[in-house]
Scaffold this active site. Structure first.
Site, PDB file in Angstrom:
ATOM      1  N   TYR A  35       0.822  -5.824 -21.584  1.00  0.00           N
ATOM      2  CA  TYR A  35       2.215  -5.612 -21.188  1.00  0.00           C
ATOM      3  C   TYR A  35       2.769  -4.451 -22.002  1.00  0.00           C
ATOM      4  O   TYR A  35       2.085  -3.452 -22.187  1.00  0.00           O
ATOM      5  CB  TYR A  35       3.010  -6.917 -21.343  1.00  0.00           C
ATOM      6  CG  TYR A  35       4.294  -6.912 -20.557  1.00  0.00           C
ATOM      7  CD1 TYR A  35       4.295  -6.644 -19.189  1.00  0.00           C
ATOM      8  CD2 TYR A  35       5.508  -7.138 -21.180  1.00  0.00           C
ATOM      9  CE1 TYR A  35       5.462  -6.616 -18.454  1.00  0.00           C
ATOM     10  CE2 TYR A  35       6.695  -7.115 -20.458  1.00  0.00           C
ATOM     11  CZ  TYR A  35       6.673  -6.845 -19.096  1.00  0.00           C
ATOM     12  OH  TYR A  35       7.830  -6.816 -18.379  1.00  0.00           O
ATOM     13  N   LYS A  90      -7.858 -22.333   2.142  1.00  0.00           N
ATOM     14  CA  LYS A  90      -8.558 -21.127   2.566  1.00  0.00           C
ATOM     15  C   LYS A  90      -8.752 -20.172   1.385  1.00  0.00           C
ATOM     16  O   LYS A  90      -9.769 -19.491   1.293  1.00  0.00           O
ATOM     17  CB  LYS A  90      -7.778 -20.440   3.683  1.00  0.00           C
ATOM     18  CG  LYS A  90      -8.609 -19.399   4.414  1.00  0.00           C
ATOM     19  CD  LYS A  90      -8.227 -19.314   5.859  1.00  0.00           C
ATOM     20  CE  LYS A  90      -9.273 -18.519   6.632  1.00  0.00           C
ATOM     21  NZ  LYS A  90      -8.969 -18.425   8.053  1.00  0.00           N
ATOM     22  N   ALA A 191      -6.514 -21.130  26.334  1.00  0.00           N
ATOM     23  CA  ALA A 191      -6.149 -19.742  26.610  1.00  0.00           C
ATOM     24  C   ALA A 191      -5.293 -19.174  25.488  1.00  0.00           C
ATOM     25  O   ALA A 191      -4.471 -18.293  25.698  1.00  0.00           O
ATOM     26  CB  ALA A 191      -5.412 -19.650  27.946  1.00  0.00           C
TER      27      ALA A 191
END
Length: 430
Positions: A35, A90, A191
């Site tokens: 930092y 995920k 679809a």
């Protein structure tokens, strides 16, 4: 299962991911580099040369998994917060299978244009964007707009992941059955995002567009239908068939990306010789695996389940596609890269399977054939086949922004990344 899953997620530390430092922070000097004042130096270098952000920060290995919670993992529109466990999950798969870091971002915005604006503004943070669980038809516009306006790859896995794995599975199924892509009749039940992407990819391996028949919740998309969304218009067919049972006879390939138990044994019996079926509804397929095989013993069948042969699982795709795309700093994930992933998976399936992979699935031996048309998710070789294929396709099509070191050097790089993982991939059900 419910109680175990809740305990798993609530165990301290809560959730499934955390941020850890990658550089020493043992003393005051370390902190002064991490930092103030040391951090100012890379900031100033990046200001002068923006691409140095990839040299001095984690951007080149960081993917944003972004959702608005409108189509969460078969659960539907449950909202951004309720979708966070899926996004964290995920993120775990990205890290475990490909060494990629992730920030999951759940955006409380369902207006497509506002969502696009928010995601585009995040570009400086990430090397790539994985759009996730966004409902159709908005997802098509969202991905296309972001893909065209951002200089990093944007990939909606619900569209393309299933399509890539299904294409790989079909390539091998055609080889096993001796059928030709240009001669098969395809029926796709569903679809939405996955269905339309699957249909597009199939045409790139030789399936005739006019031989693909698609159904939505109202039945066959035929010439009698009105008020169709523009995404469905290319699949209008001049046929009197209106129901799934009507269109099933003579089908060579059935792909289900819809709901459970809409296919009967009687319908399966009407399929063409040596039929192929990918019944991918989760958690329960369009027809149970045993029922379909009983109806047609000559059937090659895949599902989304891990408890039967031929699991079509997106984890075979997205970690490795992003790995290859990130490492050559691809601007997009184009069709050539998707096809490269599918062909790489197809070819890997034909190689001898290591004994440790067979043991992970409690099988004595796994070999190419009707019960093994795609690799197993726990096969560590997938990384070393798919990521290089994707990277090479990016270079070949000119969408890379850094040089590719060659396959041998790249595989060594991948091996070094995976060697740094804190824990090995365990033989858990994926």
């Amino acid at each position: 299962m419910k109680n175990s899953a809740l305990e798993y997620h609530s165990r301290f530390p809560k959730g499934k991911t955390k941020v850890v430092p990658t550089k020493p922070t043992e003393n005051s000097y370390d902190l002064s580099l991490a930092y103030s004042p040391g951090v100012a130096y890379p900031c100033l270098e990046i200001e002068k040369q923006p691409d140095l952000v990839y040299e001095y920060t984690n951007r080149g290995n960081l993917v944003g998994i972004i959702t608005n919670g409108t189509a969460i993992l078969g659960l539907g529109n449950i909202g951004a917060s309720a979708g966070k466990p899926v996004m964290e999950g995920k993120a775990v798969l990205f890290k475990k299978f490909a060494g990629i870091d992730v920030f999951d971002i759940e955006i409380n915005e369902t207006d497509p244009e506002k969502f696009i604006t928010i995601v585009k503004a995040l570009e400086p943070t990430f090397g790539g964007i994985n759009l996730e669980d966004i409902r159709a038809p908005e997802c098509f516009h969202i991905e296309k707009t972001l893909d065209e306006s951002m200089k990093i790859p944007v990939f909606h896995d619900d569209q393309h992941g299933t399509a890539i794995i299904s294409t790989a599975a079909l390539l091998n199924s055609l080889e096993i059955t001796g059928k030709k892509a240009g001669n098969i009749k395809v029926v796709i039940n569903g679809a939405g995002a996955a269905a339309i992407s699957i249909a597009e990819m199939l045409t790139h391996i030789g399936v005739k567009h006019e031989s693909i028949f698609m159904l939505d919740s109202r039945g066959v998309i035929n010439h009698k239908r009105t008020n169709l969304h523009e995404s469905k218009l290319p699949f209008v067919r001049n046929t009197e068939a209106e129901t799934l049972a009507d269109i099933f006879p003579g089908t060579d390939l059935f792909i289900g990306v819809s709901v459970a138990n809409v296919v009967t044994e009687a319908m399966v019996k009407t399929m063409a010789e040596k039929p192929i079926m990918f019944a991918l509804a989760n958690p329960d397929p369009e027809i149970p695996y045993p029922d379909a095989k009983r109806a047609r013993p000559d059937l090659i069948m895949a599902t989304g389940r891990s408890d039967y042969h031929n699991q079509v699982n997106n984890v075979l795709g997205f970690p490795f596609i992003f790995r290859g795309a990130l490492d050559v700093r691809a601007k997009v994930v184009n069709m050539e890269m998707k096809l490269a992933a599918a062909y790489a998976l197809s070819e890997l399936t034909k190689l001898p399977v290591p004994i440790e992979v067979s043991e992970a699935y409690n099988e004595k031996e796994i070999r190419f054939g009707a019960d093994y048309i795609i690799p197993k998710p726990l096969d560590a070789r997938v990384l070393y086949h798919v990521a290089p294929a994707v990277a090479e396709a990016a270079v070949k099509t000119g969408v890379n922004q850094v040089e590719y070191p060659g396959r041998a050097a790249y595989v060594k790089f991948l091996e070094s990344i995976m060697a740094q993982q804190q824990e090995p991939i365990s033989a858990l059900e994926i």
